[in-house]
Design a protein around this motif. Structure first.
Motif, short mmCIF file in Angstrom:
data_model
loop_
_atom_site.label_atom_id
_atom_site.label_comp_id
_atom_site.label_asym_id
_atom_site.label_seq_id
_atom_site.Cartn_x
_atom_site.Cartn_y
_atom_site.Cartn_z
N LYS A 94 33.71 48.16 36.04
CA LYS A 94 34.63 48.14 35.08
C LYS A 94 35.91 47.78 35.83
N LYS A 129 37.67 43.12 28.03
CA LYS A 129 37.83 44.23 27.47
C LYS A 129 38.22 43.88 25.72
N GLY A 131 40.33 46.51 23.47
CA GLY A 131 40.82 47.79 23.48
C GLY A 131 40.69 48.38 24.78
N GLN A 132 39.90 49.54 24.65
CA GLN A 132 39.72 50.29 25.81
C GLN A 132 38.06 50.07 26.33
N GLN A 133 37.56 49.34 25.58
CA GLN A 133 36.03 48.90 25.63
C GLN A 133 35.85 47.96 26.41
N ASN A 164 41.65 41.69 25.74
CA ASN A 164 42.86 42.17 26.28
C ASN A 164 43.54 41.22 27.58
N SER A 167 43.27 42.91 31.62
CA SER A 167 42.07 43.61 32.09
C SER A 167 42.24 43.83 33.50
#
Length: 168
Positions: A94, A129, A131-133, A164, A167
């Motif tokens: 990540k 990504k 959002g936050q995923q 996003n 990232s």
């Protein structure tokens, strides 16, 4: 007085089996589609070609499955697998692989990650990504070094507004 409901052992067993299934909730997550993966790959190849660099680019979904792979003319054959492994590494950790590789050099515990066969601690991998995923990752190889590969991956992400833009 008779009870209103009568529960037999079979009825109780059936209720116990059916009840959790009836209440089970499926989890849904955003994921990378083939169309978005191809847009990313096209954008990465185009961004590198404008700088005279020939690359291989891979896009994986949130499960690490290869969704799209493109290889520009005249790029070395080893770059195909390198791009896939960079994408997988970015997804798995990540984080962008350039920062992750720099961190691994400074941290002895992280250095051990080089022994995992699927991970490739070289710049050019970027998580994708919404959002936050993390919904997937892109990996670029063959652009003339880690910095150049990373720049092409970031250029591809900026070309897809659904993702996003920053990232890490």
């Amino acid at each position: 007085m008779k009870p209103l409901l009568r529960f037999t052992p079979i009825a109780l067993l059936t209720a116990a089996i059916v009840s959790p299934a009836a209440n089970a909730q499926l989890i849904t997550y955003p994921d990378i589609s083939l169309a978005v993966a191809n847009r990313l790959a096209d954008a990465a190849v185009a961004a590198c070609l404008t700088k005279g660099r020939h690359i291989a680019v891979s896009v994986v979904d949130r499960g690490g499955n290869l969704v799209a792979l493109q290889r520009a003319d005249n790029v070395g054959p080893h770059n195909t697998e390198a791009s896939r492994r960079k994408a997988y590494t970015a997804l798995s950790t990540k984080s962008n692989t350039l920062m992750f590789s720099e961190s691994a050099r400074e941290n002895p515990d992280s250095r051990n990650l080089t022994t995992l066969p699927e991970l490739l601690l070289l710049g050019g991998g970027q998580p994708l990504k919404v959002g936050q995923q993390v919904v997937g990752a892109i990996g670029v190889a063959g652009g003339g070094g880690a910095q150049q590969d990373q720049a092409c991956a970031i250029a591809a992400i900026t070309a897809v507004p659904e993702l996003n833009q920053m990232s890490n």
